[in-house]
Design an enzyme around this catalytic site. Structure first.
Site, PDB file in Angstrom:
ATOM      1  N   CYS A  55       0.816  -1.213   0.000  1.00  0.00           N
ATOM      2  CA  CYS A  55       0.000   0.000   0.000  1.00  0.00           C
ATOM      3  C   CYS A  55       0.852   1.266   0.000  1.00  0.00           C
ATOM      4  CB  CYS A  55      -0.918   0.009   1.209  1.00  0.00           C
ATOM      5  SG  CYS A  55      -0.047  -0.144   2.789  1.00  0.00           S
ATOM      6  N   CYS A  72     -14.979 -39.865   6.790  1.00  0.00           N
ATOM      7  CA  CYS A  72     -13.556 -39.572   6.879  1.00  0.00           C
ATOM      8  C   CYS A  72     -12.749 -40.860   6.736  1.00  0.00           C
ATOM      9  CB  CYS A  72     -13.254 -38.890   8.212  1.00  0.00           C
ATOM     10  SG  CYS A  72     -11.490 -38.519   8.470  1.00  0.00           S
ATOM     11  N   CYS A 117     -23.922 -29.845   9.459  1.00  0.00           N
ATOM     12  CA  CYS A 117     -23.912 -29.455  10.878  1.00  0.00           C
ATOM     13  C   CYS A 117     -22.776 -30.102  11.663  1.00  0.00           C
ATOM     14  CB  CYS A 117     -25.248 -29.799  11.534  1.00  0.00           C
ATOM     15  SG  CYS A 117     -25.595 -31.570  11.649  1.00  0.00           S
ATOM     16  N   CYS A 125     -37.760 -26.521  50.252  1.00  0.00           N
ATOM     17  CA  CYS A 125     -36.467 -26.472  49.556  1.00  0.00           C
ATOM     18  C   CYS A 125     -36.619 -26.578  48.043  1.00  0.00           C
ATOM     19  CB  CYS A 125     -35.546 -27.567  50.059  1.00  0.00           C
ATOM     20  SG  CYS A 125     -36.076 -29.244  49.628  1.00  0.00           S
ATOM     21  N   CYS A 184     -49.254 -43.569  51.377  1.00  0.00           N
ATOM     22  CA  CYS A 184     -49.738 -42.431  52.171  1.00  0.00           C
ATOM     23  C   CYS A 184     -49.490 -41.125  51.436  1.00  0.00           C
ATOM     24  CB  CYS A 184     -49.044 -42.417  53.526  1.00  0.00           C
ATOM     25  SG  CYS A 184     -49.589 -41.058  54.584  1.00  0.00           S
ATOM     26  N   CYS A 201     -35.431 -32.581  53.618  1.00  0.00           N
ATOM     27  CA  CYS A 201     -35.215 -31.413  54.476  1.00  0.00           C
ATOM     28  C   CYS A 201     -36.156 -31.430  55.686  1.00  0.00           C
ATOM     29  CB  CYS A 201     -35.396 -30.117  53.694  1.00  0.00           C
ATOM     30  SG  CYS A 201     -37.118 -29.772  53.217  1.00  0.00           S
TER      31      CYS A 201
END
Length: 531
Positions: free
Chosen positions: A145, A242, A252, A290, A300, A307
């Protein structure tokens, strides 16, 4: 299943020609004693729409494109490289831009200004405009340049850019100058300061052929095999293999997943976490204290979290621990909650639908892994038979095995495809429920036919043919050939149905799947099938 090997009873003709099945060794790269690298070199002569680029052949492939541009534009190699890096190593795009905008704009866009180069002013002492030091003209470098600065400033500039990972296109230091610096000057100045960094720059320039080229991608194998794959055609939605044996989607970079589109496969891989969340919604309740998920392990309805918070399983509200057989003390939740009930029912229904497709997908993947492990056993049987009957051609066994692996993989991925195709992904474009139900039935019919053929092919290849007489081997070969040709046709028909009848009418979304390719278009490396 009886003797109905391919929906044709005992008639084994199926309209096939033996030459359609017995592919030349040059096509499949599976002749005895040939190394994988030799198979790749030979496969370059076939109709494969891609080629494998090894580390050793990378420089050769790059030189080929450089030579083409150098001869066409009559420029030096450094300028040809600058052009190709800017246009992402796509010579066709570069030539199209030349036709549309002209050579001057083509060069300017790529950062090339004065193609003849610039010389430093004839004075013996030069003032560097970066460090404002007076330096000898022998310690000053000028770019094409026309801008020139002292070697020390240039070197620092280059070192910083390379360390920042910008070594492919280093611009001039002058303000508002878009010119790309000469790679020869970069290489010489950096090497005198840091040889290791100069090697890194060389690698940047070399790797740009792969990382900036839309038609070339690194093989996604782990650990990385060091190879890349280059697609020859313009269609980048395809599946490639490959040299290391890994088959993957070029679009992808995921494992080969056709007939799923890339979007479907991405959604499916994320679905496992969503399925877990659905199971949690259906089978657990959050602790009101929690907020951890709690699963009830008894009859039951008074549940106690780790906790130590007690709560009602029916409504999830916190309660005390006092209770009787039929109620919890000081607590009542007899009011019906419509939203919660519907949410749980919807989650359970969706989970059941997902598990239907996932179970079949997983079952075929498990079969694929087991069949791949049995390859060595199968080849031992081939070796034994060859020792007994040296004049007998047994190459059809390995070719049939490759067809089995390929078809099993397609069959496995057809279930994620069906899950999304008929599960609301295209509900805006498939509003006609009758038409959707008809397409679903037609798809499942093709899927079931393919499944029957794949299972029969697997069964035939498990035969102890090494113990057969010649007549028995030939009879088995005819049966295997018939099922292979039938399976190949069923796979092709399934893909055509997807592309034409399912994806064809879509107008708002654009879905693509990798095109179907027969056995001879894959590198059939002995012992290299990866699942």
């Amino acid at each position: 299943m009886g003797e109905d090997y391919a929906s044709g009873g005992d008639d084994w003709s199926y309209g096939y020609d033996e030459e359609d099945f017995l592919v030349d060794d040059d096509d499949c790269g599976c002749s005895s004693g040939r190394s994988p690298s030799e198979s790749v070199e030979r496969s370059a002569d076939t109709s494969l729409p891609y080629k494998v680029i090894t580390r050793e052949s990378l420089l050769t492939a790059q030189k080929k494109d450089l030579q083409r541009v150098m001869e066409f534009f009559s420029v030096k190699e450094k300028h040809a490289r600058t052009l190709l890096i800017h246009y992402r190593w796509d010579v066709d795009v570069l030539l199209e831009y030349l036709v549309e905008h002209g050579k001057e704009r083509l060069y300017s866009k790529a950062g090339l200004r004065n193609m003849e180069g610039s010389a430093v002013q004839s004075r013996s002492i030069i003032d560097c405009c970066i460090c404002y030091e007076e330096v000898s003209v022998n310690e000053v470098t000028a770019m094409d340049c026309g801008h020139f600065f002292c070697d020390a400033c240039w070197t620092r500039h280059f070192v910083v850019k390379i360390q920042e990972g910008q070594g492919r296109r280093i611009k001039c230091m002058a303000p508002r100058c878009e010119c790309i610096c000469d790679e020869v000057h970069i290489r010489n100045l950096v090497r005198s300061a840091d040889p290791n960094l100069a090697d890194k720059f060389e690698q940047f320039v070399l790797d740009s052929y792969i990382e900036d080229n839309r038609r070339v991608k690194w093989c996604p194998s782990v650990p990385h095999c060091g190879n890349a794959v280059q697609v020859e055609a313009d269609d980048l939605v395809c599946e490639v293999q490959c040299e290391c044996g890994l088959q993957f989607c070029f679009s992808c970079a995921a494992d080969a997943h056709s007939p799923c589109s890339c979007r479907m496969w991405e959604l499916w891989t994320k679905k496992s976490q969503d399925a877990t969340n659905s199971w949690i919604t259906v089978n657990t309740k959050p602790c009101p204290k929690c907020h951890k998920a709690v699963q009830k392990d008894g009859g039951c309805n008074l549940v106690i979290c780790t906790c130590q918070q007690a709560f009602c399983w029916l409504c999830g509200a916190a309660t005390g621990r006092e209770h009787s057989w039929d109620s919890i003390a000081y607590h009542s939740c007899g009011r019906y909650k419509e939203d919660h009930k519907k949410k749980a029912e919807t989650a359970k229904k969706e989970l059941d639908r997902y598990m239907h497709y996932y179970d079949r997908y997983k079952a075929h993947l498990d079969s694929l892994k087991l069949e791949s492990k049995q390859e060595q056993t199968m080849m031992k049987k081939v070796s034994t038979l060859e020792d007994k009957e040296s004049t007998l051609d047994i190459s059809w066994v390995h070719k049939a095995f490759i067809r089995l692996v390929r078809s099993r993989r397609i069959l496995a991925h057809s279930y994620p495809f069906a899950y999304y195709m008929f599960g609301g992904l295209f509900k805006d474009e498939m509003s006609d429920e009758k038409e959707m139900d008809l397409n679903k039935t037609l798809f499942e019919d093709r899927q079931q036919l393919l499944e029957a053929n794949v299972e029969m092919l697997s069964k035939l290849l498990e035969e102890k043919f090494d113990e057969f007489l010649v007549a028995g081997v030939l009879d088995l070969r005819d049966k295997v050939q018939a099922v292979v040709v039938s399976t190949d046709n069923l796979c092709r028909n399934l893909y055509e149905f997807i592309e034409n009848d399912l994806f064809g009418p879509l107008t708002k979304t654009f879905e693509r799947i990798a095109p179907y390719r027969s056995i001879s278009l894959f590198n059939d490396f002995k012992g290299s099938v990866e699942v």
